[in-house]
Motif scaffolding. Structure first.
Motif, mmCIF file in Angstrom:
data_model
loop_
_atom_site.group_PDB
_atom_site.id
_atom_site.type_symbol
_atom_site.label_atom_id
_atom_site.label_comp_id
_atom_site.label_asym_id
_atom_site.label_seq_id
_atom_site.Cartn_x
_atom_site.Cartn_y
_atom_site.Cartn_z
ATOM 1 N N GLY A 124 0.828 -1.211 0.000
ATOM 2 C CA GLY A 124 0.000 0.000 0.000
ATOM 3 C C GLY A 124 0.857 1.254 0.000
ATOM 4 O O GLY A 124 0.577 2.210 -0.731
ATOM 5 N N ALA A 125 1.907 1.246 0.812
ATOM 6 C CA ALA A 125 2.816 2.400 0.856
ATOM 7 C C ALA A 125 3.518 2.588 -0.487
ATOM 8 O O ALA A 125 3.660 3.713 -0.979
ATOM 9 C CB ALA A 125 3.843 2.213 1.976
ATOM 10 N N ILE A 126 3.916 1.496 -1.096
ATOM 11 C CA ILE A 126 4.590 1.573 -2.398
ATOM 12 C C ILE A 126 3.617 2.073 -3.464
ATOM 13 O O ILE A 126 3.961 2.956 -4.261
ATOM 14 C CB ILE A 126 5.198 0.207 -2.769
ATOM 15 C CG1 ILE A 126 6.419 -0.062 -1.881
ATOM 16 C CG2 ILE A 126 5.565 0.143 -4.248
ATOM 17 C CD1 ILE A 126 6.960 -1.477 -1.962
ATOM 18 N N GLY A 127 2.412 1.528 -3.506
ATOM 19 C CA GLY A 127 1.420 1.994 -4.486
ATOM 20 C C GLY A 127 1.107 3.466 -4.313
ATOM 21 O O GLY A 127 1.034 4.217 -5.288
ATOM 22 N N TRP A 128 0.928 3.903 -3.058
ATOM 23 C CA TRP A 128 0.675 5.314 -2.781
ATOM 24 C C TRP A 128 1.828 6.169 -3.295
ATOM 25 O O TRP A 128 1.613 7.193 -3.953
ATOM 26 C CB TRP A 128 0.490 5.528 -1.277
ATOM 27 C CG TRP A 128 0.417 6.976 -0.908
ATOM 28 C CD1 TRP A 128 -0.681 7.775 -0.968
ATOM 29 C CD2 TRP A 128 1.501 7.798 -0.462
ATOM 30 N NE1 TRP A 128 -0.348 9.054 -0.580
ATOM 31 C CE2 TRP A 128 0.993 9.079 -0.263
ATOM 32 C CE3 TRP A 128 2.851 7.565 -0.219
ATOM 33 C CZ2 TRP A 128 1.795 10.151 0.174
ATOM 34 C CZ3 TRP A 128 3.651 8.604 0.210
ATOM 35 C CH2 TRP A 128 3.106 9.886 0.412
ATOM 36 N N ALA A 129 3.062 5.760 -3.001
ATOM 37 C CA ALA A 129 4.235 6.543 -3.406
ATOM 38 C C ALA A 129 4.376 6.585 -4.932
ATOM 39 O O ALA A 129 4.741 7.632 -5.490
ATOM 40 C CB ALA A 129 5.510 5.952 -2.779
ATOM 41 N N LEU A 130 4.074 5.487 -5.606
ATOM 42 C CA LEU A 130 4.164 5.490 -7.074
ATOM 43 C C LEU A 130 3.180 6.488 -7.682
ATOM 44 O O LEU A 130 3.483 7.137 -8.686
ATOM 45 C CB LEU A 130 3.908 4.085 -7.621
ATOM 46 C CG LEU A 130 5.037 3.066 -7.406
ATOM 47 C CD1 LEU A 130 4.577 1.670 -7.785
ATOM 48 C CD2 LEU A 130 6.296 3.464 -8.164
ATOM 49 N N GLY A 131 1.986 6.610 -7.089
ATOM 50 C CA GLY A 131 1.015 7.587 -7.572
ATOM 51 C C GLY A 131 1.372 9.003 -7.216
ATOM 52 O O GLY A 131 1.187 9.939 -7.991
ATOM 53 N N LYS A 132 1.901 9.198 -6.020
ATOM 54 C CA LYS A 132 2.235 10.532 -5.519
ATOM 55 C C LYS A 132 3.454 11.131 -6.216
ATOM 56 O O LYS A 132 3.507 12.335 -6.469
ATOM 57 C CB LYS A 132 2.481 10.440 -4.006
ATOM 58 C CG LYS A 132 2.848 11.721 -3.340
ATOM 59 C CD LYS A 132 1.635 12.496 -2.944
ATOM 60 C CE LYS A 132 2.044 13.695 -2.123
ATOM 61 N NZ LYS A 132 1.046 14.721 -2.145
ATOM 62 N N PHE A 133 4.442 10.310 -6.523
ATOM 63 C CA PHE A 133 5.706 10.806 -7.063
ATOM 64 C C PHE A 133 5.932 10.310 -8.486
ATOM 65 O O PHE A 133 7.000 9.784 -8.812
ATOM 66 C CB PHE A 133 6.875 10.350 -6.163
ATOM 67 C CG PHE A 133 6.750 10.826 -4.756
ATOM 68 C CD1 PHE A 133 7.058 12.149 -4.410
ATOM 69 C CD2 PHE A 133 6.304 9.978 -3.761
ATOM 70 C CE1 PHE A 133 6.935 12.580 -3.120
ATOM 71 C CE2 PHE A 133 6.183 10.412 -2.443
ATOM 72 C CZ PHE A 133 6.489 11.724 -2.117
ATOM 73 N N LYS A 134 4.935 10.483 -9.335
ATOM 74 C CA LYS A 134 5.061 10.050 -10.733
ATOM 75 C C LYS A 134 6.200 10.773 -11.419
ATOM 76 O O LYS A 134 6.449 11.945 -11.174
ATOM 77 C CB LYS A 134 3.759 10.309 -11.487
ATOM 78 C CG LYS A 134 2.643 9.410 -11.059
ATOM 79 C CD LYS A 134 1.417 9.643 -11.898
ATOM 80 C CE LYS A 134 0.337 8.695 -11.424
ATOM 81 N NZ LYS A 134 -0.898 8.884 -12.135
ATOM 82 N N ASP A 135 6.883 10.015 -12.296
ATOM 83 C CA ASP A 135 7.987 10.634 -13.078
ATOM 84 C C ASP A 135 7.446 11.629 -14.076
ATOM 85 O O ASP A 135 6.399 11.564 -14.590
ATOM 86 C CB ASP A 135 8.783 9.541 -13.821
ATOM 87 C CG ASP A 135 9.732 8.802 -12.885
ATOM 88 O OD1 ASP A 135 10.094 9.356 -11.846
ATOM 89 O OD2 ASP A 135 10.081 7.666 -13.225
#
Length: 135
Positions: A124-135
């Motif tokens: 969940g933390a990884i999925g959240w971070a991938l959405g929050k910090f998109k390249d």
């Protein structure tokens, strides 16, 4: 690729936080008992350098996979992290049952379930971070 690096670090931190709780609540006594029963074969406390390395590699593996599979939010990261990590640890625990006579079936069930929850939390933390910090 920057978002994968950030997600890996955030997933590692989430895994570490969950791991402290899981070790204290579920593994600490079992580790001490195993170390007493089999001196020289089990550590009473985990080697944190090795444990951190394993947690980092698992976080990196899932961050790469989640990014490629499009799991870019808390919910999809948690759901898919749970089955992904649950399957990884199911394989490890099945092998432990096959190899180690000291590995009890009750630990197999307990560790597989805890690992599934642990992986869901970190996922969940990884999925959240991938959405929050998109390249």
């Amino acid at each position: 690729m920057k978002n994968v690096a950030i997600a890996t670090i955030i997933g590692f931190i989430a895994s570490f936080v969950f791991g402290i709780a899981a070790f204290t609540l579920f593994y600490e006594q079992a580790s001490a008992d195993a170390a007493a029963a089999f001196p020289g074969c089990y550590h009473a406390e985990p080697n944190l350098v090795i444990g951190f390395g394993a947690a980092f590699i698992q976080s990196l593996l899932y961050a790469i996979c989640a990014n490629k599979m499009g799991f870019h939010d808390l919910k999809s990261g948690a759901i898919n992290g749970a089955w992904f990590g649950g399957m990884v640890w199911l394989i490890v625990n099945i092998n432990n049952l096959a190899i180690f006579s000291a590995y009890e079936t009750s630990m197999f069930y307990k560790d597989t379930l805890i690992s599934l929850l642990w992986s869901g939390f970190a996922g969940g933390a990884i999925g959240w971070a991938l959405g929050k910090f998109k390249d």
